[in-house]
Write a protein that holds these residues in place. Structure first.
Motif, PDB file in Angstrom:
ATOM      1  N   VAL A 192      34.362  26.953  32.886  1.00 58.75           N
ATOM      2  CA  VAL A 192      34.933  26.543  34.238  1.00 58.75           C
ATOM      3  C   VAL A 192      35.899  27.637  33.462  1.00 58.75           C
ATOM      4  CG1 VAL A 192      35.478  25.263  35.914  1.00 58.75           C
ATOM      5  CG2 VAL A 192      33.399  23.667  34.232  1.00 58.75           C
ATOM      6  N   VAL A 193      36.305  27.761  35.520  1.00 58.00           N
ATOM      7  CA  VAL A 193      37.297  28.672  35.428  1.00 58.00           C
ATOM      8  C   VAL A 193      37.729  28.325  36.876  1.00 58.00           C
ATOM      9  CG1 VAL A 193      36.979  30.367  33.473  1.00 58.00           C
ATOM     10  CG2 VAL A 193      36.466  30.863  36.149  1.00 58.00           C
ATOM     11  N   GLY A 194      39.254  28.922  36.848  1.00 57.20           N
ATOM     12  CA  GLY A 194      39.836  28.970  38.174  1.00 57.20           C
ATOM     13  C   GLY A 194      39.802  29.851  39.285  1.00 57.20           C
ATOM     14  N   SER A 195      39.707  30.127  40.482  1.00 60.12           N
ATOM     15  CA  SER A 195      39.292  30.806  40.895  1.00 60.12           C
ATOM     16  C   SER A 195      40.467  32.417  41.068  1.00 60.12           C
ATOM     17  CB  SER A 195      38.804  31.413  42.949  1.00 60.12           C
ATOM     18  OG  SER A 195      39.868  29.883  43.258  1.00 60.12           O
ATOM     19  N   ARG A 196      41.332  32.206  41.346  1.00 62.84           N
ATOM     20  CA  ARG A 196      42.845  32.793  40.671  1.00 62.84           C
ATOM     21  C   ARG A 196      43.505  32.083  39.379  1.00 62.84           C
ATOM     22  NH1 ARG A 196      45.545  35.298  44.352  1.00 62.84           N
ATOM     23  NH2 ARG A 196      46.973  35.347  42.616  1.00 62.84           N
ATOM     24  N   GLY A 197      44.311  33.174  38.927  1.00 63.31           N
ATOM     25  CA  GLY A 197      45.461  32.742  37.219  1.00 63.31           C
ATOM     26  C   GLY A 197      46.560  32.780  38.048  1.00 63.31           C
ATOM     27  N   VAL A 198      46.916  33.255  37.331  1.00 62.06           N
ATOM     28  CA  VAL A 198      49.172  33.583  36.607  1.00 62.06           C
ATOM     29  C   VAL A 198      49.159  34.942  37.894  1.00 62.06           C
ATOM     30  CG1 VAL A 198      49.680  31.284  35.864  1.00 62.06           C
ATOM     31  CG2 VAL A 198      49.385  33.436  34.526  1.00 62.06           C
ATOM     32  N   GLY A 199      47.991  36.083  38.144  1.00 60.90           N
ATOM     33  CA  GLY A 199      48.179  37.218  37.938  1.00 60.90           C
ATOM     34  C   GLY A 199      47.891  37.480  39.311  1.00 60.90           C
ATOM     35  N   GLY A 200      47.657  38.751  39.887  1.00 64.90           N
ATOM     36  CA  GLY A 200      46.805  38.971  41.062  1.00 64.90           C
ATOM     37  C   GLY A 200      47.609  38.629  42.065  1.00 64.90           C
ATOM     38  N   PHE A 201      47.808  39.146  42.973  1.00 66.95           N
ATOM     39  CA  PHE A 201      49.054  39.025  44.109  1.00 66.95           C
ATOM     40  C   PHE A 201      48.473  38.282  45.077  1.00 66.95           C
ATOM     41  CE2 PHE A 201      45.380  41.987  45.306  1.00 66.95           C
ATOM     42  CZ  PHE A 201      44.616  41.554  46.280  1.00 66.95           C
ATOM     43  N   ASP A 210      41.087  40.592  24.871  1.00 61.86           N
ATOM     44  CA  ASP A 210      40.956  40.061  26.271  1.00 61.86           C
ATOM     45  C   ASP A 210      40.260  39.072  27.030  1.00 61.86           C
ATOM     46  OD1 ASP A 210      40.131  42.144  28.459  1.00 61.86           O
ATOM     47  OD2 ASP A 210      38.116  41.181  27.956  1.00 61.86           O
ATOM     48  N   VAL A 211      40.720  38.345  28.362  1.00 62.66           N
ATOM     49  CA  VAL A 211      40.620  37.398  28.898  1.00 62.66           C
ATOM     50  C   VAL A 211      38.461  36.684  28.268  1.00 62.66           C
ATOM     51  CG1 VAL A 211      41.154  36.088  30.757  1.00 62.66           C
ATOM     52  CG2 VAL A 211      42.413  37.164  29.321  1.00 62.66           C
ATOM     53  N   VAL A 212      38.484  37.953  29.215  1.00 61.92           N
ATOM     54  CA  VAL A 212      36.976  37.917  29.855  1.00 61.92           C
ATOM     55  C   VAL A 212      36.908  37.901  28.564  1.00 61.92           C
ATOM     56  CG1 VAL A 212      35.268  39.422  31.008  1.00 61.92           C
ATOM     57  CG2 VAL A 212      36.693  38.818  31.962  1.00 61.92           C
ATOM     58  N   SER A 250      40.023  38.033  38.099  1.00 62.58           N
ATOM     59  CA  SER A 250      39.102  38.744  37.532  1.00 62.58           C
ATOM     60  C   SER A 250      38.171  38.294  36.708  1.00 62.58           C
ATOM     61  CB  SER A 250      39.791  40.668  36.948  1.00 62.58           C
ATOM     62  OG  SER A 250      40.782  40.131  35.828  1.00 62.58           O
ATOM     63  N   VAL A 251      38.403  37.122  36.294  1.00 55.60           N
ATOM     64  CA  VAL A 251      38.457  36.109  35.145  1.00 55.60           C
ATOM     65  C   VAL A 251      36.393  35.491  35.736  1.00 55.60           C
ATOM     66  CG1 VAL A 251      37.996  34.781  33.658  1.00 55.60           C
ATOM     67  CG2 VAL A 251      39.320  35.768  33.881  1.00 55.60           C
ATOM     68  N   GLY A 252      36.697  34.992  37.148  1.00 54.43           N
ATOM     69  CA  GLY A 252      35.060  34.485  37.009  1.00 54.43           C
ATOM     70  C   GLY A 252      34.548  35.785  37.661  1.00 54.43           C
ATOM     71  N   LEU A 253      35.123  36.394  38.062  1.00 56.56           N
ATOM     72  CA  LEU A 253      33.841  37.984  38.115  1.00 56.56           C
ATOM     73  C   LEU A 253      33.930  38.365  37.172  1.00 56.56           C
ATOM     74  CD1 LEU A 253      33.032  38.981  41.283  1.00 56.56           C
ATOM     75  CD2 LEU A 253      34.455  40.276  41.256  1.00 56.56           C
ATOM     76  N   ALA A 285      36.899  25.057  29.183  1.00 59.26           N
ATOM     77  CA  ALA A 285      37.453  25.114  30.266  1.00 59.26           C
ATOM     78  C   ALA A 285      38.920  26.269  30.096  1.00 59.26           C
ATOM     79  CB  ALA A 285      38.754  23.840  30.868  1.00 59.26           C
ATOM     80  N   GLY A 286      39.029  27.592  31.070  1.00 49.14           N
ATOM     81  CA  GLY A 286      39.906  28.261  30.821  1.00 49.14           C
ATOM     82  C   GLY A 286      41.613  27.609  31.386  1.00 49.14           C
ATOM     83  N   ALA A 287      42.285  27.837  30.343  1.00 43.81           N
ATOM     84  CA  ALA A 287      43.488  27.956  31.494  1.00 43.81           C
ATOM     85  C   ALA A 287      44.699  28.626  31.106  1.00 43.81           C
ATOM     86  CB  ALA A 287      44.151  25.907  30.729  1.00 43.81           C
ATOM     87  N   ASP A 288      45.357  28.874  31.866  1.00 43.69           N
ATOM     88  CA  ASP A 288      46.040  29.751  32.149  1.00 43.69           C
ATOM     89  C   ASP A 288      47.951  29.957  32.268  1.00 43.69           C
ATOM     90  OD1 ASP A 288      45.621  30.305  34.971  1.00 43.69           O
ATOM     91  OD2 ASP A 288      45.985  32.215  34.825  1.00 43.69           O
ATOM     92  N   GLY A 289      47.915  28.693  33.075  1.00 41.01           N
ATOM     93  CA  GLY A 289      49.031  27.518  33.572  1.00 41.01           C
ATOM     94  C   GLY A 289      48.869  28.084  35.018  1.00 41.01           C
ATOM     95  N   SER A 290      48.000  28.195  35.346  1.00 43.04           N
ATOM     96  CA  SER A 290      47.692  27.887  36.648  1.00 43.04           C
ATOM     97  C   SER A 290      47.095  26.865  37.748  1.00 43.04           C
ATOM     98  CB  SER A 290      47.085  29.324  37.565  1.00 43.04           C
ATOM     99  OG  SER A 290      45.613  29.054  37.035  1.00 43.04           O
ATOM    100  N   VAL A 291      47.837  26.926  38.860  1.00 43.09           N
ATOM    101  CA  VAL A 291      47.248  25.693  39.278  1.00 43.09           C
ATOM    102  C   VAL A 291      45.523  25.172  39.623  1.00 43.09           C
ATOM    103  CG1 VAL A 291      47.324  24.477  41.652  1.00 43.09           C
ATOM    104  CG2 VAL A 291      48.986  25.725  41.174  1.00 43.09           C
ATOM    105  N   SER A 292      45.259  27.002  40.419  1.00 43.97           N
ATOM    106  CA  SER A 292      43.695  27.030  39.880  1.00 43.97           C
ATOM    107  C   SER A 292      42.752  26.527  38.721  1.00 43.97           C
ATOM    108  CB  SER A 292      43.225  27.846  40.480  1.00 43.97           C
ATOM    109  OG  SER A 292      42.077  28.705  40.564  1.00 43.97           O
ATOM    110  N   ALA A 293      44.063  27.331  38.185  1.00 48.58           N
ATOM    111  CA  ALA A 293      43.399  26.651  36.142  1.00 48.58           C
ATOM    112  C   ALA A 293      43.056  24.937  36.346  1.00 48.58           C
ATOM    113  CB  ALA A 293      43.532  27.443  35.023  1.00 48.58           C
ATOM    114  N   LEU A 294      44.496  24.482  36.604  1.00 48.48           N
ATOM    115  CA  LEU A 294      43.902  23.349  36.266  1.00 48.48           C
ATOM    116  C   LEU A 294      42.925  22.585  36.749  1.00 48.48           C
ATOM    117  CD1 LEU A 294      48.545  22.098  36.412  1.00 48.48           C
ATOM    118  CD2 LEU A 294      46.269  21.777  33.832  1.00 48.48           C
TER     119      LEU A 294
END
Ligand SMILES: Nc1ncnc2c1ncn2[C@@H]1O[C@H](COP(=O)(O)OP(=O)(O)OP(=O)(O)O)[C@@H](O)[C@H]1O
Ligand SMILES: [Mg+2]
Length: 283
Positions: free
Chosen positions: A102-111, A86-88, A118-121, A7-16
Motif C-alpha cells: 500500500v502506498v500513497g498517491s503522492r509523496g514528499v516530492g513532485g509538484f 531506488d524507492v520503486v 512515480s511510486v504507485g505508477l 506500507a511505504g512511508a516517506d513522511g507525507s500525508v498521503s503515505a500516512l
C-alpha cells in the motif's frame, strides 16, 4: 504464515493515509503490518554528518507512521524498517515477500497539483500481489467494493480479489462492465442495431462469467452492471460511494508487454477512493 501487508512511508500525508489503510487491511486479514521507508542515496555522495541526519529522519518517519497505525489498530503486530536504494525497486522487493503493498498517491516530492507520484505508477502491475494506492485518509465506510470486470483473464483475478475484499469487509460488491461504442458510430445512425447486438452479446458473455463467480461466493451480496461509456469515467464516478475500486492490470485493449492498461492507469489518476491494481501473471 500469516499475511503481511507492506506500507511505504516517506513522511507525507498521503503515505500516512496509506499506513492507516494497510493497518486496517492487516487487521481484517489477521496479519501483520510492515512499514518501510526507503532511503535514496544521493548520487555518489557520502558525508558522515549527512548520514546521521538521514538516519535520524528515517527513524522519525517510521516512528510517526507506526504511531498512526497503532492509533488505528492498537493491538496490531507492526514492524518497521529502513531500506536503501531506488524507492520503486526496494518497495517491489518488499512486495515480493508480502501479500499486498500500500502506498500513497503522492509523496514528499513532485509538484503542487500533481495527482499521482512515480511510486504507485512504478509498482502497479509489477508485483505478485495487489498494489493499493491511497489518496487521503478514509473517514467513513460505504460498504461497497467496486471492480471493473470485462470477462478477461486479468479481470478474473481482479474479481476474485474483489470478492475476498468484500467478504473481509462485510461489504457488497459491484462489478461494472463499461463498453464504448466504436468511433464509426458517430458517422451515422445506420449502425445502431448492429452495435446494440454486439453490445448485448458481449455484455451477456461478461454477465454469464460473472454469475459463475457469484455462485462461488454466495456469502457476498454482489451485482453486475453494464454501462455504456468509458470505463475510467464510469468507475471513477461510481468510486465516490465505494470503499475500494479494483482493476486488473490489463484488459482486452492492452498491448503485450504493457504493465498497466489504460483503465488501471486512469483510475490511479481519477478515482475518489483507494485503488487496488491486481496482476494476473507477475512472477
Ligand atoms: N522513500 C520512500 N520510502 C517509502 N515509501 C515511499 C518513499 N517515497 C514514496 N513512497 C511511497 O509512495 C507514495 C507516493 O510517493 P511518490 O514518491 O510516488 O510521489 P511524490 O513524492 O509526490 O512524487 P515523485 O514521484 O516526484 O517522488 C508515498 O505516499 C509513499 O507511500
Ligand atoms: Mg517521492
Amino acid at each position: 504464515m500469516s499475511p503481511i501487508i507492506v506500507a511505504g512511508a516517506d513522511g507525507s500525508v498521503s503515505a500516512l493515509a496509506a499506513v492507516e489503510y494497510a493497518a486496517q487491511d492487516a487487521a481484517r486479514r489477521g496479519g501483520a503490518l510492515r512499514i518501510v521507508y526507503v532511503r535514496e542515496p544521493w548520487a555518489g555522495v557520502r558525508l558522515r554528518d549527512l548520514d546521521a541526519i538521514e538516519q535520524d529522519h528515517g527513524a522519525q518517519v517510521l516512528a510517526t507512521a507506526e504511531r498512526r497505525a497503532r492509533a488505528r489498530v492498537p493491538d496490531l503486530e507492526i514492524s518497521a524498517r529502513v531500506a536503501t536504494g531506488d524507492v520503486v525497486n526496494r518497495l517491489k522487493d518488499e512486495a515480493e515477500r508480502a501479500d499486498t503493498i500500500v502506498v500513497g498517491s503522492r509523496g514528499v516530492g513532485g509538484f503542487a497539483g500533481m495527482v499521482l507520484g512515480s511510486v504507485g505508477l512504478g509498482l502497479a502491475g509489477r508485483t505478485p500481489g495487489p498494489v493499493v494506492v491511497v489518496r487521503e485518509a478514509v473517514a467513513d465506510t460505504r460498504g461497497k467494493v467496486l471492480v471493473g470486470y470485462d470477462g478477461t483473464e486479468d479481470a478474473d483475478v481482479a474479481l476474485e480479489f474483489a470478492f475476498a475484499e468484500a467478504d473481509r469487509r462485510g461489504a457488497g460488491l459491484e462489478a461494472v462492465y463499461a463498453w464504448r461504442p466504436p468511433s464509426f458510430t458517430s458517422l451515422g445512425a445506420g449502425y445502431d442495431n448492429l452495435i446494440h447486438c454486439v453490445y448485448e452479446e458481449r455484455n451477456d458473455f461478461v454477465r454469464q462469467k460473472f454469475m459463475a463467480w457469484q455462485g462461488k461466493h454466495p456469502n457476498v451480496a454482489s451485482a453486475q452492471t453494464g454501462v455504456s461509456g468509458h470505463p475510467v469515467e464510469a468507475l471513477s464516478d461510481m468510486s465516490r460511494t465505494a470503499d475500494l475500486v479494483i482493476a486488473g492490470c490489463r484488459g482486452l485493449g492492452s498491448f503485450a508487454g504493457a504493465m498497466l492498461g489504460s483503465v488501471g492507469h486512469g483510475l490511479l489518476h481519477h478515482a475518489h477512493c483507494p485503488v487496488a491494481i491486481v496482476s494476473a501473471d507477475v512472477k
